[in-house]
Design a protein around this motif. Structure first.
Motif, short mmCIF file in Angstrom:
data_model
loop_
_atom_site.label_atom_id
_atom_site.label_comp_id
_atom_site.label_asym_id
_atom_site.label_seq_id
_atom_site.Cartn_x
_atom_site.Cartn_y
_atom_site.Cartn_z
N SER A 113 5.60 5.83 -42.42
CA SER A 113 5.00 7.14 -42.61
C SER A 113 5.48 7.70 -43.95
O SER A 113 6.68 7.71 -44.24
CB SER A 113 5.41 8.05 -41.46
N TYR A 114 4.53 8.11 -44.75
CA TYR A 114 4.85 8.72 -46.03
C TYR A 114 4.49 10.19 -45.94
O TYR A 114 3.39 10.53 -45.51
CB TYR A 114 4.04 8.05 -47.14
N SER A 115 5.42 11.05 -46.30
CA SER A 115 5.03 12.46 -46.31
C SER A 115 5.59 13.12 -47.56
O SER A 115 6.67 12.77 -48.04
CB SER A 115 5.50 13.16 -45.04
N GLU A 116 4.82 14.03 -48.07
CA GLU A 116 5.17 14.66 -49.33
C GLU A 116 4.43 15.97 -49.42
O GLU A 116 3.29 16.09 -48.95
CB GLU A 116 4.73 13.73 -50.48
N LEU A 117 5.07 16.96 -50.00
CA LEU A 117 4.37 18.23 -50.23
C LEU A 117 3.39 18.05 -51.38
O LEU A 117 3.75 17.50 -52.42
CB LEU A 117 5.35 19.33 -50.59
N VAL A 118 2.18 18.49 -51.19
CA VAL A 118 1.23 18.47 -52.30
C VAL A 118 1.68 19.55 -53.29
O VAL A 118 1.87 20.69 -52.89
CB VAL A 118 -0.20 18.75 -51.78
N PRO A 119 1.86 19.18 -54.55
CA PRO A 119 2.44 20.14 -55.50
C PRO A 119 1.66 21.45 -55.56
O PRO A 119 0.43 21.45 -55.54
CB PRO A 119 2.35 19.43 -56.85
N VAL A 120 2.38 22.55 -55.60
CA VAL A 120 1.74 23.88 -55.58
C VAL A 120 1.22 24.24 -56.96
O VAL A 120 0.24 24.96 -57.10
CB VAL A 120 2.75 24.96 -55.16
N ASP A 121 1.89 23.73 -58.00
CA ASP A 121 1.59 24.23 -59.33
C ASP A 121 0.52 23.41 -60.05
O ASP A 121 0.29 23.61 -61.24
CB ASP A 121 2.88 24.27 -60.16
N GLY A 122 -0.11 22.48 -59.38
CA GLY A 122 -1.10 21.64 -60.04
C GLY A 122 -2.48 22.26 -60.05
O GLY A 122 -2.71 23.29 -59.43
N PRO A 123 -3.41 21.64 -60.78
CA PRO A 123 -4.79 22.10 -60.75
C PRO A 123 -5.46 21.61 -59.48
O PRO A 123 -4.95 20.70 -58.83
CB PRO A 123 -5.40 21.41 -61.97
N PRO A 124 -6.60 22.19 -59.07
CA PRO A 124 -7.32 21.65 -57.92
C PRO A 124 -8.11 20.41 -58.32
O PRO A 124 -8.32 20.17 -59.50
CB PRO A 124 -8.26 22.79 -57.54
N LEU A 160 -5.07 27.52 -53.68
CA LEU A 160 -5.26 28.95 -53.44
C LEU A 160 -4.33 29.66 -54.40
O LEU A 160 -3.11 29.68 -54.20
CB LEU A 160 -4.92 29.29 -51.99
N GLN A 161 -4.89 30.21 -55.45
CA GLN A 161 -4.04 30.84 -56.45
C GLN A 161 -3.60 32.20 -55.96
O GLN A 161 -4.33 32.90 -55.26
CB GLN A 161 -4.76 30.92 -57.79
N GLY A 162 -2.36 32.53 -56.31
CA GLY A 162 -1.82 33.83 -55.89
C GLY A 162 -1.35 33.84 -54.47
O GLY A 162 -1.35 34.88 -53.80
N MET A 163 -0.94 32.67 -53.95
CA MET A 163 -0.39 32.62 -52.60
C MET A 163 0.98 33.27 -52.62
O MET A 163 1.79 32.98 -53.48
CB MET A 163 -0.26 31.18 -52.15
N LEU A 360 -24.07 38.14 -61.75
CA LEU A 360 -23.07 38.92 -61.01
C LEU A 360 -21.92 37.98 -60.69
O LEU A 360 -22.10 36.99 -59.97
CB LEU A 360 -23.69 39.45 -59.71
N PRO A 361 -20.74 38.26 -61.25
CA PRO A 361 -19.62 37.37 -60.95
C PRO A 361 -19.17 37.50 -59.49
O PRO A 361 -19.15 38.61 -58.94
CB PRO A 361 -18.52 37.83 -61.91
N VAL A 362 -18.86 36.39 -58.88
CA VAL A 362 -18.30 36.39 -57.53
C VAL A 362 -17.06 35.51 -57.54
O VAL A 362 -16.85 34.73 -58.47
CB VAL A 362 -19.28 35.88 -56.46
N LYS A 363 -16.27 35.62 -56.50
CA LYS A 363 -15.08 34.79 -56.39
C LYS A 363 -15.29 33.79 -55.27
O LYS A 363 -15.78 34.16 -54.21
CB LYS A 363 -13.87 35.66 -56.05
N VAL A 364 -14.92 32.55 -55.53
CA VAL A 364 -15.00 31.53 -54.48
C VAL A 364 -13.58 31.03 -54.23
O VAL A 364 -12.89 30.63 -55.16
CB VAL A 364 -15.93 30.39 -54.89
N LEU A 365 -13.16 31.09 -52.99
CA LEU A 365 -11.81 30.67 -52.60
C LEU A 365 -11.89 29.44 -51.70
O LEU A 365 -12.94 29.14 -51.15
CB LEU A 365 -11.12 31.81 -51.86
N PRO A 366 -10.78 28.74 -51.54
CA PRO A 366 -10.80 27.57 -50.65
C PRO A 366 -10.99 27.97 -49.20
O PRO A 366 -11.07 29.15 -48.87
CB PRO A 366 -9.42 26.94 -50.85
#
Lengths: 386, 1154
Positions: A113-124, A160-163, A360-366
């Motif tokens: 089993s391999y487990s790792e946190l997906v880096p928070v500071d990367g791009p999507p 999710l930016q600004g978590m 009209l600008p809108v925001k799209v979040l995950p």
């Protein structure tokens, strides 16, 4: 031969900061009954998550880089996950060794089993017209005196930016930790990373605050437009209403498209002032000549990338409206009762029209990664034979 | 099935007029709508919804004819007949429909950068130009009550009791006939002797009438409220050739509508209910099939206050009916009475602040093309009110000015692909289609099947589950829970280019994997793949426009199977297109067909077609890979003529090949054979008919040449399996372990819920007795409308309408938003297994129930199924007013003891039911004390803890304390720390409580079933409630121990005693651990329960903490902490034992220091 199968039970989509878990199974597929059966050996296996960045030559001017050596000697035992990949590796997690010196008897198989946190500071994960960010879990394995073999499992990472940072545990006393208390708190904290993200998503996207717009052109008022919110999750429907009954100018048709704009930061643009690349993700067209009020609902596809910004590229979302209106205001003809003659009213054959558009600008979040997994192109299970 | 979405759209008539429309009548294809106001006839187009032409009567003519009342279209759309108040029929020629002349064509300014928004706007987005010309009026000299078009004739009913037959061409002059109602003989059925004209028809006329093609007759409502059916005995309508039938005992009919596909007559009544009648084929009498009524349970406010039924409207595919009443509202029902939507309740009837809305009153309504829209004309006062509201918002400057007609509302619907295209793969996936988009379920149930299969296949072969794929159980349950939990749809917008030129979409199909979809509109078709997220359209537009899909479309592997009409060759064809190659006829396999196709379905490698000549054709499909490009060969296998059994081809709803058999004449075969195409299932107007292959011939032939033989086996005469069937589900997959579920036939039957035709398997594969039945039909109720059956998962998937109110928002001046909630469709699912198990138990088929349940025991929600079963039976029997001589609960309880989950199921069920029913429950399942002890023996401590709650409520405190102590000790021993903490709380609570004694648990012999309330006590402790506070306050436990909470002195004493008691137990356990040198356990025990160790160890210094056997203690320590033994250096083999003693002493010392 050894069969290596990597599978992510949760699906191939993850939110940055989440714990990725992958089970990697090594099997000697030979039946122990077959005559040529023999044990198989692997020297080592190790795994790592990395993000590949690729930019289109004619849109992005990247500063010159020293050519990293891409060739790996057969005898080398270093895992370079990006070997043979396009573009450059912008982010990788520390490699984790799964095992050394594995021996598999015929028919035997072992799972790690391999487990790792997906880096928070990367791009999507993002596949744009100018820029691509691709995430992969790469598992390298090597037999003695053989080249390293790589098994790649593509993933999709939502950011999710600004978590908010996890709140500092308040209740727990600041006491020396007791070795007899198991590490259950730590695992609980990981699980809540996703929960906190989902909570935040829910809070930001469920708030409704209607925005009203009067759509006018140079000749007069066309319609009234109302949109109930401007922040959406993937998979949600964007709902807006139009009211044409108070307009002065008849509108023949309107269209609403959900578009993403991909803009290269100024210093990396190939040509100065180069156009932003726009791509459409759904469109609603409606004829509305004799319509008093109507509405549209556009689904935000589950497979698109929510808005984000890195030092190279910015992705923004907008609704693009196009209106086809008559050139002149049309005063509705009045039908008078009790005329001495029969009247037959027929619609006009031609209408001189004008078009105009609006953004009209809108925001799209995950969204919940489990939901996005269902429509992912990746299956979350990959395999190779070595 | 139909679901309402979004808000209605409001249309705006471009003419200002004092009159307002009150009647809408669609043309035969529903592309045009005729709207009537008092002196005005307007024609609207469907897409775009614009006004084409309006005819305004002159004052003189209006005075002569009277106001317009009703309209009817000629079937070819070339004429409109209008009935007026003074008894005239006005005939209008509709001219110019076929010419290439369009209205509202946009002219873009020259030099405009973007000339057109949509390419091809002109042809598709414009309405055709039409004009209206009035022909000579016909004077019928009496008010007209009803208009009905036939192919060539127009049938008019007048208030003087006459029935006029007018010819559309040359109306009024030749071919005009008038039949007096009194000359028509009426009876209760067609068999009884034809009497003379009924006397009581004097002065009675037909109030409302509709012609039913498939019944060949008229459903009528007479002016006195009676209902009837008039049928012409010969092919033409003449006075002496008509025969009428009464509906018995109905005197309050108001309106009528017929369903041509299911041969039903629906009559609205003044009472507010809708009666649905069918004609008994043998006697010809009218038989009540079912009623459509709002239930008091769901509509307590309105169910008996709706007023008379005003309008009934069947959808174009006849699968749903829309009903509205005098008081307004829209209500949607499936063909056999499953209730789908009603706008008289919940969000439709209330504002978000709880105030009541006025229901929408409707004066006329009509379905649009393919049922995607419902055009509704609100009645006059309703519109007035609406306008007043608007005027409040927007100050109108000139109120006296004739206002714009803003009356027409268009409601939007999405519908299940099953309603028009009931092919097999559409039944396994939930696919809905709206006007411009497809909705499919996220997540692939098949994936779950595959994992579960892997699980079952691999497990027995391999002894080492450790090294096996990722815990299939967890992924399975996770997959399912997400599958069930998510209410989301995957929405796919239909390609706009295809949609614009071929609107409306008529058929949609999805493949079994749920990855590929195909849609067909007016011409051609297009398909979409989730892999590529791309639509594929015909590259050559001529090819697209030269074919139209007639019999539906389906997926076979990665090919689209299409039954279509080819306009160039003028013939019916069966075509197969590869998904991967370009959509082009060059890559298609084309087979010529001899007759029009009405339905198409796929079973394994067979295509089954139902043709307009009432015959069924079976074709085989085979993929050939020999050539350079893979090709497909289609071969006719068999043709079965059904014309003897089918009165009209339009009555066939669906046709399916299945592997289901009644198994007469043959013994049980291996499942492989069960997967052959054994029988044809035909839904004939709701009647499910089965044709089995005739195996009565010598069985030896089977083995000789199976391939040829299979083709030649004829079908037996049909057998009727069920009535009122809306949908049928079978599968051709097989699974030896779940034969009950996979070989069953599932039916949805409208208001009657679902039915399953379950196979019954003989025990131990013995040869069954020939008199025992092999299948049983079990009805069961479900709360959702079923759209797909997941066979292996024992689940039904469906969808329901949900609503969201937007009216409370600031600034939304839009009246429609305030008036209607926003409608969405959510997917739902339901488990049904408990119904079936229960029914089997009721029928004394416990063995079958056990086999079925065992095959499903691995399902993640199986415990829930058992719980539900106990719960439902318990609620029913314990609350029954009448004595039950043969109660089912003991049987159910015994049934559940067959499963390891028995103890858990009972206690979960008990805790979810009210206390009053516990006595009844435990009288049936056994004494809770015994069950508690069983739990302890089975080491299931959590369940035992649940039983403790039961005991605590049913027994004296002494008993529950005794049991609690038992459990506490066991929990301590097993290191279940959470449970220990709960038990400490529990014991303390028991002690602090009052000491009066409740009566003991009644023994099983005592049948005291009622009056449970006398056992009720105020005090109750719920573990689940206290769980949170306990787990956070883990370290504060010590504090609560020493803090007396009771206020009274006596309470404090009790508290102290209780604390002492608990401390004693804790000490005892600690001593026990130390005695056995289980230091690791002792450490955990102390850390988890906040046991104060240091003081205790000091006290025990010279007692239990003394080590007697140092060697074993040392060994034990090393083992406990996985500490390696010291490697003895070669030189110091003879080291003194003293060292070791020292060491161990140190280590114990260290550990004790924690």
């Amino acid at each position: 031969m050894i069969e290596v199968v990597a599978s992510m039970a949760r699906g191939p989509v993850f939110l940055a900061g989440e714990l990725l878990e992958c089970l990697i199974t090594f099997t000697n597929p030979m039946s122990h009954l077959s005559t040529s059966a023999s044990s198989e050996m692997l020297a080592w296996a190790s795994a790592q998550i990395h993000c590949q960045f690729h930019a289109s030559e004619n849109r992005v001017a990247l500063p010159a880089q020293g050519n990293k050596q891409d060739v790996q000697a057969d005898s080398d035992t270093v895992l370079i996950p990006s070997r043979g990949e396009r573009g450059q590796c912008v982010l990788d997690t520390p490699p984790k060794i799964l095992f050394c010196d594995l021996r598999l008897d015929p028919g035997e198989s072992k799972t790690y089993s391999y487990s790792e946190l997906v880096p928070v500071d990367g791009p999507p994960s993002f596949r744009g017209q100018a820029v691509k960010y691709v995430y992969k879990l790469t598992i390298g394995c090597q037999r003695v005196n053989s080249p390293i073999k790589l098994l790649r499992v593509p993933l999709r990472v939502l950011v999710l930016q600004g978590m908010p940072e996890p709140p500092f545990p308040q209740n727990e006393e600041v006491s020396p930790s007791n070795p007899f208390l198991e590490e259950e708190e730590a695992s609980r904290r990981d699980a809540t990373a996703l929960e906190r993200a989902l909570d935040m998503l829910m809070v930001t996207t469920s708030r409704r605050c209607p925005h009203m717009f009067n759509i006018t052109n140079t000749r007069g008022k066309v319609a009234k437009f109302c949109i109930f919110k401007t922040v959406y999750r993937l998979g949600e429907d964007i709902v807006g209403t139009f009211n044409f009954s108070e307009g002065d100018i008849p509108c023949l048709q309107y269209s609403v498209s959900l578009q993403s704009e991909e803009e290269i930061q100024q210093q990396y643009q190939r040509r100065p002032g180069q156009a932003i690349s726009v791509s459409g993700h759904g469109r609603h067209v409606e004829s509305c000549l004799h319509t008093a009020s109507s509405h549209f609902s556009l689904p935000v596809p589950l497979n698109v990338t929510p808005g984000f910004s890195t030092d190279i590229v910015t992705l923004r979302w907008r609704l693009h409206f196009e209106f086809v209106t008559a050139c002149e205001p049309m005063e509705p003809p009045t039908v008078l009762q009790n005329q001495s003659e029969v009247t037959v009213w027929a619609g006009a054959e031609h209408v001189d029209v004008d078009t105009f558009s609006w953004n009209l600008p809108v925001k799209v979040l995950p969204t919940n990664p489990a939901l996005a997994s269902y429509v992912s192109q990746f299956i979350g299970t990959n395999s190779i034979n070595i | 099935m139909y679901f309402l979405t979004g808000w209605p759209r409001r249309l705006l008539c471009p003419l200002r007029s004092a009159e307002e429309p009150f009647h809408i009548q669609p043309s035969s294809q529903r592309f045009y709508f005729a709207l009537l106001s008092e002196t005005q006839l307007s024609i609207w187009f469907s897409r775009p919804s614009v006004l084409i032409v309006s005819y305004i009567e002159s004052a003189k003519a209006a005075a002569q004819f009277g106001f317009y009342q009703k309209a009817e279209w000629k079937p070819d759309d070339s004429m409109v007949a209008v009935a007026t108040a003074n008894g005239y029929i006005l005939l209008f020629d509709v001219l110019g429909g076929g010419e290439e002349k369009y209205l509202y064509e946009p002219v873009y300014p020259k030099g405009s950068p973007r000339v057109k928004v949509t390419p091809g706007y002109k042809e598709e987005q414009c309405a055709p130009a039409l004009s209206l010309e009035m022909k000579k009026p016909v004077d019928l000299e009496a008010p007209i009550t009803s208009l009905q078009t036939l192919q060539e004739d127009l049938l008019v009913c007048t208030a003087d009791g006459y029935l006029h037959v007018l010819h559309w061409d040359g109306l009024g002059s030749n071919g005009r006939k008038a039949i007096c109602l009194t000359t028509i003989p009426f009876s209760l059925d067609l068999q009884s002797a034809r009497g003379g004209p009924s006397l009581d028809l004097e002065g009675v006329y037909i109030r409302s009438m509709e012609y039913c093609l498939t019944l060949d007759g008229f459903a009528v409502v007479l002016s006195d409220g009676r209902l009837g059916f008039i049928t012409p005995l010969s092919s033409s309508i003449t006075a002496d050739q008509l025969q009428g039938v009464w509906a018995a005992d109905v005197m309050d009919g108001t309106c009528v509508a017929v369903n041509n596909k299911y041969r039903l007559m629906t009559f609205g009544c003044a009472s507010g209910s809708v009666l649905v009648y069918m004609i008994d084929t043998t006697t010809g009498s009218m038989q009540l099939s079912h009623k459509l009524e709002l239930t008091p349970k769901h509509y307590p406010d309105i169910y008996n206050k709706t007023g008379a039924v005003k309008l009934i409207c069947w959808s174009p595919d006849y699968s749903v009916v829309m009903v509205t009443w005098e008081c307004g509202g829209l209500s949607l029902w499936s063909v056999f009475g499953a209730h789908l939507i009603c706008t008289l309740g919940e969000d439709f009837a209330h504002h978000s602040d709880g105030t009541k809305k006025d229901p929408l009153k409707i004066s006329s309504m009509s379905w649009g093309a393919e049922g995607y829209h419902l055009w509704v004309i609100p009645s006059r006062q309703e519109r007035r009110k609406q306008e007043e509201n608007e005027e409040q918002d927007v100050e109108m400057i000139s109120p006296p000015h004739p206002s714009l007609q803003t009356g027409i509302l268009q409601f939007h619907f999405i519908k299940s692909a099953l309603t028009v295209n009931p092919c097999t793969s559409n039944q396994e996936q939930v696919l809905l289609h709206g006007e411009d988009r497809l909705y499919l379920t996220c997540g692939d149930p098949r994936q779950i099947h595959s994992t579960s299969d892997v699980h079952t296949n691999l497990h027995p072969q391999d002894g080492s589950p450790m090294h096996h794929p990722p815990n299939p159980d967890s992924s399975l349950s996770q997959g399912l829970s997400t599958l069930l939990g998510h209410k989301h749809w995957h929405v796919v917008q239909i390609h706009s280019t295809y949609l614009e030129s071929n609107w409306p979409i008529r058929f949609a199909a999805i493949d079994t994997a749920g990855q590929c979809m195909a849609v067909a509109g007016r011409r051609g078709f297009a398909h979409y793949s989730l892999f590529t997220r791309k639509w594929k359209l015909f590259g050559n537009i001529t090819q697209e426009q030269n074919m139209t899909v007639t019999g539906g479309l389906a997926w076979w592997k990665d090919l689209v199977v299409v039954a279509c009409y080819n306009f160039t060759d003028q013939q019916e064809q069966l075509r197969l297109y590869q998904r991967s190659s370009n959509l082009d006829n060059a890559f298609a396999s084309v087979t010529k067909l001899h007759s029009d196709t009405l339905l198409l379905n796929v079973f394994k490698d067979m295509v089954i077609l139902f043709r307009a000549d009432c015959s069924i054709c079976l074709y085989s499909i085979e993929r050939r890979n020999d050539g350079p490009t893979p090709s497909v060969s289609v071969e006719l296998l068999q043709e079965v003529s059904m014309s003897r059994y089918i009165p009209h081809p339009a009555l066939v709803v669906s046709v399916t090949l299945t592997s289901v058999r009644t198994e007469t004449g043959i013994s049980l075969k291996a499942p492989q054979q069960a997967c052959m195409a054994e029988s044809i299932m035909l839904n004939l107007a709701g009647q499910l008919i089965m044709l089995q292959r005739d195996r009565s011939g010598p069985q030896v032939r089977d083995k000789e040449t199976p391939a040829v033989n299979k083709k030649l086996l004829p079908f037996c005469p049909p057998v009727v399996l069920a009535q009122c069937v809306e949908n049928v589900w079978t599968t051709c997959r097989s699974n030896k372990k779940k034969r009950h579920l996979l070989e069953a036939l599932w039916l949805s039957c409208g208001e009657a819920g679902m039915k399953v035709w379950l196979p019954l398997f003989p025990r131990d594969h013995r040869k069954p007795h020939s008199f025992l039945s092999r299948r049983i039909m079990l009805p069961f109720h479900i709360n959702i409308y079923p759209l797909a059956v997941l066979f292996e998962d024992a689940l039904v998937l469906g969808a329901t309408n949900e609503t969201v109110l937007y009216d409370g928002l600031q600034g939304s001046s839009e009246p429609l938003v305030a008036l209607f909630p926003y409608c969405t469709v959510e997917r739902t699912s339901q488990i049904y297994l408990h119904h079936i198990l229960r029914q089997l138990l009721v029928r004394n088929l416990g063995e079958q129930a056990l086999m079925l349940a065992q095959s499903c025991a691995t399902l993640p929600y199986f415990p829930h199924v058992l719980e539900l079963m106990v719960h439902v039976v318990l609620e029913e029997e314990a609350t029954s007013r009448e004595p039950i001589p043969d109660p089912l609960l003991p049987t159910v309880a015994k049934f559940i003891t067959e499963f390891p989950l028995f103890l858990q199921t009972i206690v979960h069920c008990a805790r979810k039911t009210e206390y009053a029913l516990w006595n009844y429950l435990f009288a049936a399942v056994g004494n809770p004390k015994d069950l508690f002890e069983e739990c302890l023996m089975a080491q299931d401590l959590d369940t035992a803890a649940s039983y403790l709650i039961i005991l605590q409520n049913m027994e004296v405190p002494a008993v529950s304390r005794q049991h609690a102590t038992l459990l506490f000790n066991t929990a301590l021993e097993q290191g279940k720390w959470d449970l220990c903490r709960h038990m400490i709380r529990f014991l303390k609570a028991i002690g602090s409580g009052e000491m009066e004694s409740p009566p003991p648990t009644p023994s099983t012999q005592e049948p005291s079933s009622t009056g449970g309330f006398e056992f009720f006590r105020n005090r109750s402790i719920s573990l689940s409630q206290s769980a949170d506070s306990i787990s956070t306050g883990k370290f504060n436990l010590q504090k609560t121990f020493s803090m007396p909470s009771g206020s009274s002195a006596k309470g404090r004493d009790v508290e102290c005693a209780e604390n002492m008691y608990i401390d004693m137990m804790l000490w005892r356990h600690a001593r026990h651990l130390l005695e056995q040198v289980r230091l690791r356990d002792l450490g955990c025990f102390s850390a988890q329960l906040g046991f104060e160790l240091i003081g205790w160890l000091c006290r025990e210094r010279n007692r239990v903490a003394r080590v007697d056997d140092f060697v074993s203690a040392l060994k034990k320590l090393h083992k406990d902490f996985l500490w390696p033994f010291p490697v003895i250096p070669v030189g110091s083999l003879s080291s003194p034992l003293k060292n070791g003693r020292c060491r161990s002493g140190e280590q114990t010392g260290n550990l004790a220091g924690f």
